[in-house]
Design a protein around this motif. Structure first.
Motif, PDB file in Angstrom:
ATOM      1  N   GLN A 111       1.053  59.595  -8.803  1.00  0.00           N
ATOM      2  CA  GLN A 111       1.036  60.363 -10.044  1.00  0.00           C
ATOM      3  C   GLN A 111      -0.340  60.364 -10.713  1.00  0.00           C
ATOM      4  N   TRP A 112      -1.245  59.536 -10.196  1.00  0.00           N
ATOM      5  CA  TRP A 112      -2.592  59.496 -10.768  1.00  0.00           C
ATOM      6  C   TRP A 112      -3.309  60.823 -10.493  1.00  0.00           C
ATOM      7  N   PRO A 113      -4.100  61.318 -11.467  1.00  0.00           N
ATOM      8  CA  PRO A 113      -4.859  62.563 -11.221  1.00  0.00           C
ATOM      9  C   PRO A 113      -5.903  62.401 -10.125  1.00  0.00           C
ATOM     10  N   LEU A 114      -6.485  61.197  -9.999  1.00  0.00           N
ATOM     11  CA  LEU A 114      -7.442  60.943  -8.920  1.00  0.00           C
ATOM     12  C   LEU A 114      -6.657  60.565  -7.673  1.00  0.00           C
ATOM     13  N   ARG A 115      -6.648  61.446  -6.690  1.00  0.00           N
ATOM     14  CA  ARG A 115      -5.889  61.201  -5.461  1.00  0.00           C
ATOM     15  C   ARG A 115      -6.644  61.767  -4.264  1.00  0.00           C
ATOM     16  N   ILE A 116      -6.283  61.322  -3.079  1.00  0.00           N
ATOM     17  CA  ILE A 116      -6.918  61.767  -1.846  1.00  0.00           C
ATOM     18  C   ILE A 116      -6.000  62.776  -1.173  1.00  0.00           C
ATOM     19  N   GLN A 117      -6.484  63.987  -0.993  1.00  0.00           N
ATOM     20  CA  GLN A 117      -5.658  65.089  -0.504  1.00  0.00           C
ATOM     21  C   GLN A 117      -5.638  65.128   1.027  1.00  0.00           C
ATOM     22  N   MET A 118      -4.495  64.768   1.609  1.00  0.00           N
ATOM     23  CA  MET A 118      -4.260  64.922   3.049  1.00  0.00           C
ATOM     24  C   MET A 118      -2.808  65.355   3.217  1.00  0.00           C
ATOM     25  N   PRO A 119      -2.532  66.654   3.178  1.00  0.00           N
ATOM     26  CA  PRO A 119      -1.148  67.146   3.137  1.00  0.00           C
ATOM     27  C   PRO A 119      -0.384  66.908   4.437  1.00  0.00           C
ATOM     28  N   ILE A 120       0.935  67.100   4.377  1.00  0.00           N
ATOM     29  CA  ILE A 120       1.779  67.044   5.572  1.00  0.00           C
ATOM     30  C   ILE A 120       1.211  67.999   6.618  1.00  0.00           C
ATOM     31  N   GLY A 121       1.164  67.536   7.865  1.00  0.00           N
ATOM     32  CA  GLY A 121       0.601  68.342   8.939  1.00  0.00           C
ATOM     33  C   GLY A 121      -0.834  67.986   9.267  1.00  0.00           C
ATOM     34  N   THR A 122      -1.487  67.195   8.393  1.00  0.00           N
ATOM     35  CA  THR A 122      -2.848  66.737   8.670  1.00  0.00           C
ATOM     36  C   THR A 122      -2.832  65.802   9.877  1.00  0.00           C
ATOM     37  N   GLU A 123      -3.821  65.923  10.738  1.00  0.00           N
ATOM     38  CA  GLU A 123      -3.962  65.010  11.876  1.00  0.00           C
ATOM     39  C   GLU A 123      -5.236  64.204  11.687  1.00  0.00           C
ATOM     40  N   VAL A 124      -5.130  62.886  11.758  1.00  0.00           N
ATOM     41  CA  VAL A 124      -6.272  62.001  11.518  1.00  0.00           C
ATOM     42  C   VAL A 124      -6.537  61.161  12.763  1.00  0.00           C
ATOM     43  N   PRO A 125      -7.767  60.657  12.923  1.00  0.00           N
ATOM     44  CA  PRO A 125      -8.122  59.928  14.149  1.00  0.00           C
ATOM     45  C   PRO A 125      -7.346  58.627  14.317  1.00  0.00           C
ATOM     46  N   PHE A 126      -7.281  58.176  15.557  1.00  0.00           N
ATOM     47  CA  PHE A 126      -6.630  56.904  15.852  1.00  0.00           C
ATOM     48  C   PHE A 126      -7.479  55.712  15.426  1.00  0.00           C
ATOM     49  N   HIS A 127      -8.775  55.744  15.764  1.00  0.00           N
ATOM     50  CA  HIS A 127      -9.586  54.530  15.762  1.00  0.00           C
ATOM     51  C   HIS A 127     -10.032  54.048  14.392  1.00  0.00           C
ATOM     52  N   CYS A 128      -9.973  54.915  13.358  1.00  0.00           N
ATOM     53  CA  CYS A 128     -10.537  54.528  12.068  1.00  0.00           C
ATOM     54  C   CYS A 128      -9.552  54.678  10.922  1.00  0.00           C
ATOM     55  N   THR A 129      -8.270  54.831  11.222  1.00  0.00           N
ATOM     56  CA  THR A 129      -7.244  54.910  10.181  1.00  0.00           C
ATOM     57  C   THR A 129      -6.258  53.761  10.363  1.00  0.00           C
ATOM     58  N   ALA A 130      -5.628  53.359   9.272  1.00  0.00           N
ATOM     59  CA  ALA A 130      -4.655  52.263   9.355  1.00  0.00           C
ATOM     60  C   ALA A 130      -3.489  52.639  10.261  1.00  0.00           C
ATOM     61  N   SER A 131      -2.974  53.860  10.114  1.00  0.00           N
ATOM     62  CA  SER A 131      -1.840  54.294  10.943  1.00  0.00           C
ATOM     63  C   SER A 131      -2.248  54.380  12.414  1.00  0.00           C
ATOM     64  N   GLY A 132      -3.431  54.918  12.681  1.00  0.00           N
ATOM     65  CA  GLY A 132      -3.892  55.046  14.063  1.00  0.00           C
ATOM     66  C   GLY A 132      -4.106  53.706  14.730  1.00  0.00           C
TER      67      GLY A 132
END
Length: 259
Positions: free
Chosen positions: A128-149
């Motif tokens: 709910q904070w106005p300062l947020r990081i925009q990565m909508p549903i459908g975004t694909e992020v790298p394996f090696h440098c993300t927590a999920s990856g």
């Protein structure tokens, strides 16, 4: 013409179920498998099993592995899994769990699934904070440098992980990105041991994240559950304080899919 009902009564797989059971067997294996290995469970005539694999490959449900003999889920089969997980009934309950977690921690929560080249955001509840990081549903992020990856990579078999590291470009996204295979291997070992993974400004400057696995009934990773936040609000240490809440929500999400 053979009678499917007669085949079933004789312990044989009805013709109209053979391809479905083949795809199910490949999905259950969790690693690339050969037609012969699958047929040990199905017991079909050799020409039939090879014909079914050829059809599934031609239609994009299976893809041949690098050894030329093994098969793994293709794009259409992976998309089928994503669409199944996105079905309205399952998604309604899943979003209730996500909303509760996001409300408790006060930050954006995500569910991501492994795709061919990265992690795909399947669901997301925004802070709910106005300062947020925009990565909508459908975004694909790298394996090696993300927590999920990194969480996903840490669950791979050692030979598959070695193959991945030999062929995947560890692109530098920020000065904190791990770009050396041996350093990433060490980091993945740490993730495996502690049961969670982190992103300390490795994918995006000013962003921290933590992820845990969502497991199926056999204890295999289906997807990941993560929290990410701007560093101005939460440090990595702050996020780790929410680890118990994250693990509890992941267990609930795993149970939802397993029902």
């Amino acid at each position: 013409m053979s009678d499917p009902d007669a085949n079933e009564s004789n312990g044989q797989i009805p013709t109209n179920l053979r391809l479905l059971m083949l795809l199910e067997a490949v999905a259950k294996a969790g690693v690339p498998v050969t037609p012969s290995a699958v047929n040990e469970k199905l017991g079909l005539p050799k020409p039939t099993i090879h014909r079914l694999f050829a059809t599934a490959e031609a239609e994009g449900f299976l893809q041949r592995d690098i050894d030329g003999r093994s098969y793994s889920p293709g794009r259409r089969m992976r998309q089928l899994a994503i669409n199944t997980l996105s079905s309205e009934r399952v998604r309604t309950v899943r979003l209730a769990v996500l909303n509760r977690l996001a409300s408790k921690v006060g930050e954006t929560c995500n569910i991501a699934v492994p795709e061919r080249d990265g992690m795909y955001y399947l669901d997301r509840v925004e802070t709910q904070w106005p300062l947020r990081i925009q990565m909508p549903i459908g975004t694909e992020v790298p394996f090696h440098c993300t927590a999920s990856g990194k969480m996903y990579l840490s669950t791979l078999r050692s030979d598959h992980l070695d193959r991945f590291l030999r062929n995947y470009v560890l692109e530098e996204k920020t000065p904190h990105t791990i770009t050396k295979p041996e350093e990433l291997l060490h980091e993945l070992g740490r993730c495996r041991k502690q049961g969670y993974s982190t992103d300390d400004e490795e994918f995006m400057a000013g962003m921290t994240a933590i992820a845990v696995p969502i497991l199926d009934e056999r204890g295999r990773l289906m997807s990941t559950l993560s929290i990410h936040a701007p560093l101005q609000r939460l440090t990595l240490t702050d996020l780790i304080r929410h680890l118990d809440d994250l693990k509890l929500a992941a267990a609930e999400l795993g149970a939802i899919v397993g029902r």
